[in-house]
Motif scaffolding. Structure first.
Motif, PDB file in Angstrom:
ATOM      1  N   PHE A 242       0.888  -1.164   0.000  1.00 19.05           N
ATOM      2  CA  PHE A 242       0.000   0.000   0.000  1.00 19.05           C
ATOM      3  C   PHE A 242       0.926   1.214   0.000  1.00 19.05           C
ATOM      4  O   PHE A 242       1.208   1.796   1.040  1.00 19.05           O
ATOM      5  CB  PHE A 242      -0.890  -0.035   1.237  1.00 19.05           C
ATOM      6  N   LYS A 243       1.436   1.547  -1.182  1.00 19.43           N
ATOM      7  CA  LYS A 243       2.455   2.600  -1.300  1.00 19.43           C
ATOM      8  C   LYS A 243       1.967   3.957  -0.805  1.00 19.43           C
ATOM      9  O   LYS A 243       2.741   4.758  -0.316  1.00 19.43           O
ATOM     10  CB  LYS A 243       2.944   2.698  -2.737  1.00 19.43           C
ATOM     11  N   GLY A 244       0.669   4.230  -0.910  1.00 21.24           N
ATOM     12  CA  GLY A 244       0.128   5.513  -0.483  1.00 21.24           C
ATOM     13  C   GLY A 244      -0.246   5.564   0.993  1.00 21.24           C
ATOM     14  O   GLY A 244      -0.839   6.544   1.439  1.00 21.24           O
ATOM     15  N   LEU A 245       0.106   4.539   1.734  1.00 22.91           N
ATOM     16  CA  LEU A 245      -0.244   4.481   3.158  1.00 22.91           C
ATOM     17  C   LEU A 245       0.390   5.635   3.931  1.00 22.91           C
ATOM     18  O   LEU A 245       1.585   5.888   3.816  1.00 22.91           O
ATOM     19  CB  LEU A 245       0.233   3.150   3.745  1.00 22.91           C
ATOM     20  N   ASP A 246      -0.419   6.319   4.696  1.00 26.02           N
ATOM     21  CA  ASP A 246       0.084   7.332   5.623  1.00 26.02           C
ATOM     22  C   ASP A 246       0.180   6.642   6.984  1.00 26.02           C
ATOM     23  O   ASP A 246      -0.851   6.326   7.584  1.00 26.02           O
ATOM     24  CB  ASP A 246      -0.871   8.515   5.692  1.00 26.02           C
ATOM     25  N   PRO A 247       1.395   6.377   7.484  1.00 25.11           N
ATOM     26  CA  PRO A 247       1.533   5.658   8.748  1.00 25.11           C
ATOM     27  C   PRO A 247       0.754   6.285   9.901  1.00 25.11           C
ATOM     28  O   PRO A 247       0.290   5.577  10.790  1.00 25.11           O
ATOM     29  CB  PRO A 247       3.036   5.682   9.027  1.00 25.11           C
TER      30      PRO A 247
END
Length: 118
Positions: free
Chosen positions: A53-58
């Protein structure tokens, strides 16, 4: 008949996730092939899968796994010896629900809670 459960957690970087779990937590990569955007890891009887999920905002990731153990003190000390970052609110504690627990975050902010019945 249900036989097991395997959580699937998000990851931004397969290489970073793999490196963290293998070197910091002692997991093994059990993927029979290099699946694009997917990672399969295992340690003892615990298996965790990860999806890219490359667009994941931690900061907005609420992935969580509760991992039961039968030797919480040794595992906790091992985490400290490996300089793993224990969650600021997750140091080893006895909880009112009859568990000794500690928690940490992986590189993508997935919460890993380790617990042993007391």
């Amino acid at each position: 008949m249900l036989t097991s459960i395997i959580p699937k957690l998000p990851m931004r970087s397969k290489a970073a996730t793999r490196e963290f779990y293998l070197t910091q937590l002692g997991f093994s990569d059990i993927g029979k092939a290099d699946f694009d955007g997917y990672l399969l890891l295992k340690k003892d009887n615990v298996e965790i899968h990860f999806f890219e999920f490359k667009g994941l905002d931690p900061k907005e990731n609420y992935g969580q796994v509760y991992i039961r153990t039968n030797d919480i003190e040794t595992i906790y000390q091992s985490m400290l010896n490996n300089n793993n970052n224990i969650h600021p609110e997750g140091h080893l504690q006895t909880k009112p629900w009859g568990q000794k627990e500690f928690a940490m975050l992986d590189p993508d902010n997935n919460l890993l809670t380790f617990g042993e019945s007391i």
